[in-house]
Design a protein around this motif. Structure first.
Motif, PDB file in Angstrom:
ATOM      1  N   VAL A   1      16.844   8.857 -33.608  1.00 48.64           N
ATOM      2  CA  VAL A   1      16.506   7.437 -33.653  1.00 48.64           C
ATOM      3  C   VAL A   1      16.937   6.802 -34.969  1.00 48.64           C
ATOM      4  N   VAL A   2      16.697   7.524 -36.064  1.00 49.65           N
ATOM      5  CA  VAL A   2      17.058   7.007 -37.385  1.00 49.65           C
ATOM      6  C   VAL A   2      18.568   6.779 -37.470  1.00 49.65           C
ATOM      7  N   ILE A   3      19.347   7.755 -36.955  1.00 43.42           N
ATOM      8  CA  ILE A   3      20.812   7.675 -37.037  1.00 43.42           C
ATOM      9  C   ILE A   3      21.380   6.636 -36.070  1.00 43.42           C
ATOM     10  N   ALA A   4      20.865   6.601 -34.849  1.00 45.10           N
ATOM     11  CA  ALA A   4      21.451   5.725 -33.826  1.00 45.10           C
ATOM     12  C   ALA A   4      21.023   4.274 -33.983  1.00 45.10           C
ATOM     13  N   ASN A   5      19.784   4.039 -34.420  1.00 46.62           N
ATOM     14  CA  ASN A   5      19.245   2.684 -34.376  1.00 46.62           C
ATOM     15  C   ASN A   5      18.756   2.138 -35.711  1.00 46.62           C
ATOM     16  N   ASP A   6      17.816   2.841 -36.339  1.00 43.15           N
ATOM     17  CA  ASP A   6      17.130   2.293 -37.514  1.00 43.15           C
ATOM     18  C   ASP A   6      18.080   1.939 -38.653  1.00 43.15           C
ATOM     19  N   VAL A   7      18.826   2.932 -39.123  1.00 45.90           N
ATOM     20  CA  VAL A   7      19.706   2.712 -40.273  1.00 45.90           C
ATOM     21  C   VAL A   7      20.878   1.779 -39.932  1.00 45.90           C
ATOM     22  N   PRO A   8      21.548   1.953 -38.786  1.00 40.01           N
ATOM     23  CA  PRO A   8      22.636   1.019 -38.448  1.00 40.01           C
ATOM     24  C   PRO A   8      22.170  -0.440 -38.378  1.00 40.01           C
TER      25      PRO A   8
ATOM     26  N   LYS B   1      33.813  -2.087 -41.838  1.00 41.09           N
ATOM     27  CA  LYS B   1      33.326  -2.451 -43.166  1.00 41.09           C
ATOM     28  C   LYS B   1      32.159  -1.567 -43.621  1.00 41.09           C
ATOM     29  N   HIS B   2      31.363  -1.096 -42.664  1.00 46.79           N
ATOM     30  CA  HIS B   2      30.154  -0.336 -43.007  1.00 46.79           C
ATOM     31  C   HIS B   2      30.137   0.948 -42.189  1.00 46.79           C
ATOM     32  N   ILE B   3      30.551   2.032 -42.826  1.00 52.38           N
ATOM     33  CA  ILE B   3      30.666   3.313 -42.137  1.00 52.38           C
ATOM     34  C   ILE B   3      29.488   4.211 -42.504  1.00 52.38           C
ATOM     35  N   LEU B   4      28.842   4.733 -41.485  1.00 55.39           N
ATOM     36  CA  LEU B   4      27.684   5.607 -41.672  1.00 55.39           C
ATOM     37  C   LEU B   4      28.046   7.036 -41.304  1.00 55.39           C
ATOM     38  N   VAL B   5      27.726   7.984 -42.197  1.00 55.66           N
ATOM     39  CA  VAL B   5      27.976   9.397 -41.903  1.00 55.66           C
ATOM     40  C   VAL B   5      26.694  10.203 -42.069  1.00 55.66           C
ATOM     41  N   PRO B   6      26.130  10.682 -40.963  1.00 61.35           N
ATOM     42  CA  PRO B   6      24.958  11.556 -41.070  1.00 61.35           C
ATOM     43  C   PRO B   6      25.385  12.915 -41.626  1.00 61.35           C
ATOM     44  N   ILE B   7      24.652  13.392 -42.629  1.00 66.74           N
ATOM     45  CA  ILE B   7      24.967  14.662 -43.287  1.00 66.74           C
ATOM     46  C   ILE B   7      23.786  15.604 -43.102  1.00 66.74           C
TER      47      ILE B   7
ATOM     48  N   LEU C   1      23.903   9.632 -44.900  1.00 68.59           N
ATOM     49  CA  LEU C   1      22.503   9.635 -44.483  1.00 68.59           C
ATOM     50  C   LEU C   1      22.049  11.044 -44.150  1.00 68.59           C
ATOM     51  N   HIS C   2      20.939  11.428 -44.726  1.00 68.60           N
ATOM     52  CA  HIS C   2      20.306  12.686 -44.329  1.00 68.60           C
ATOM     53  C   HIS C   2      18.922  12.359 -43.789  1.00 68.60           C
ATOM     54  N   VAL C   3      18.613  12.900 -42.618  1.00 64.51           N
ATOM     55  CA  VAL C   3      17.294  12.653 -42.043  1.00 64.51           C
ATOM     56  C   VAL C   3      16.488  13.950 -42.062  1.00 64.51           C
ATOM     57  N   VAL C   4      15.341  13.903 -42.738  1.00 62.46           N
ATOM     58  CA  VAL C   4      14.438  15.042 -42.733  1.00 62.46           C
ATOM     59  C   VAL C   4      13.597  14.902 -41.464  1.00 62.46           C
ATOM     60  N   ASP C   5      13.766  15.869 -40.570  1.00 68.64           N
ATOM     61  CA  ASP C   5      13.081  15.826 -39.281  1.00 68.64           C
ATOM     62  C   ASP C   5      11.617  16.212 -39.468  1.00 68.64           C
ATOM     63  N   THR C   6      10.767  15.196 -39.575  1.00 63.40           N
ATOM     64  CA  THR C   6       9.361  15.452 -39.881  1.00 63.40           C
ATOM     65  C   THR C   6       8.668  16.215 -38.755  1.00 63.40           C
ATOM     66  N   ARG C   7       9.210  16.137 -37.545  1.00 63.12           N
ATOM     67  CA  ARG C   7       8.588  16.876 -36.432  1.00 63.12           C
ATOM     68  C   ARG C   7       8.647  18.376 -36.673  1.00 63.12           C
TER      69      ARG C   7
ATOM     70  N   VAL D   1      23.138   9.867 -30.075  1.00 63.14           N
ATOM     71  CA  VAL D   1      23.723   8.804 -30.884  1.00 63.14           C
ATOM     72  C   VAL D   1      24.872   8.131 -30.132  1.00 63.14           C
ATOM     73  N   THR D   2      25.744   8.936 -29.523  1.00 62.55           N
ATOM     74  CA  THR D   2      26.880   8.339 -28.807  1.00 62.55           C
ATOM     75  C   THR D   2      26.387   7.491 -27.643  1.00 62.55           C
ATOM     76  N   ARG D   3      25.270   7.874 -27.053  1.00 60.40           N
ATOM     77  CA  ARG D   3      24.758   7.142 -25.886  1.00 60.40           C
ATOM     78  C   ARG D   3      24.018   5.866 -26.265  1.00 60.40           C
ATOM     79  N   THR D   4      23.315   5.868 -27.388  1.00 60.28           N
ATOM     80  CA  THR D   4      22.402   4.746 -27.646  1.00 60.28           C
ATOM     81  C   THR D   4      22.697   3.936 -28.903  1.00 60.28           C
ATOM     82  N   ALA D   5      23.698   4.335 -29.685  1.00 55.35           N
ATOM     83  CA  ALA D   5      23.959   3.642 -30.945  1.00 55.35           C
ATOM     84  C   ALA D   5      24.311   2.178 -30.707  1.00 55.35           C
TER      85      ALA D   5
END
Length: 152
Positions: free
Chosen positions: A97-104, A7-13, A41-47, A134-138
Motif C-alpha cells: 500500500v505504501v509503495i503503490a498508493n501512499d508515497v506516490p 519527473k518524479h521516479i520512485l524506487v522501492p529498495i 523508498l524502504h518500507v519496514v513491514d510492521t506486520r 503495485v503493478t495492478r493498483t499503482a
C-alpha cells in the motif's frame, strides 16, 4: 511527437538484488529525463513484528538503521552518476500500500521502477507479491525491472 518525460521516479529498495537492478536502471532513466527527481523508498513491514510478543522497538530500530545505511550508499551512488535530485524515505506499514498508493500520492510520482520479486509461484499465490500488487493498483506508470543495464 512529444517525448514522455518522467519527473518524479520512485524506487522501492528492500536490499534485494532485484531492487538493486531497479535502482541502477532508475539512475539511467533519471539521467535521461533531465532534472528528474529520484526518490528511494524502504518500507519496514510492521506486520512482520506483530507476532513478537513485546513489539520490539530495538529490532525495528535495527532494521531502520540497516535500511538507512543501504539508502545512504545508493544516494551517494546516484549523486556520483550526476543525479543531484535524489533523496529517500523510510516508511512503516504494509509495503504494498505504501509503495503503490501512499508515497506516490504524496510525492506526485509519475513512474515507479520496481524490482521483480524472487517469489516462487506458490508464495505468490499465498501472499501475493508486492510487485504484482503495485503493478495492478499503482496510481502511476510502473516499470518492473528484471534485467541489468545490459538488459540481460
Amino acid at each position: 511527437m512529444e517525448e514522455q518525460q518522467y519527473k518524479h521516479i520512485l524506487v522501492p529498495i528492500d536490499g534485494s538484488k532485484e531492487a538493486e537492478l531497479a535502482f541502477k536502471k532508475a539512475v539511467a532513466v533519471a539521467a535521461r529525463n533531465d532534472g528528474a527527481e529520484l526518490h528511494l523508498l524502504h518500507v519496514v513491514d510492521t506486520r512482520a513484528f506483530q507476532n513478537i510478543s513485546s513489539f520490539d522497538t530495538a529490532m525495528v530500530e535495527q532494521v531502520t538503521e540497516t535500511a538507512k545505511q543501504t539508502l545512504d550508499k545508493y544516494v551517494d551512488e546516484a549523486k556520483k552518476a550526476g543525479i543531484n535530485n535524489v533523496d529517500y524515505s523510510i516508511e512503516y506499514g504494509s509495503p504494498k500500500v505504501v509503495i503503490a498508493n501512499d508515497v506516490p500520492d504524496e510525492l506526485h510520482t509519475d513512474l515507479i521502477m520496481i524490482g521483480a520479486t524472487g517469489l516462487s509461484a506458490v508464495e505468490r499465490l499465498l501472499i501475493g507479491s508486492v510487485t504484482e500488487y503495485v503493478t495492478r493498483t499503482a496510481v502511476c506508470d510502473v516499470l518492473v525491472v528484471r534485467t541489468g543495464l545490459d538488459n540481460k
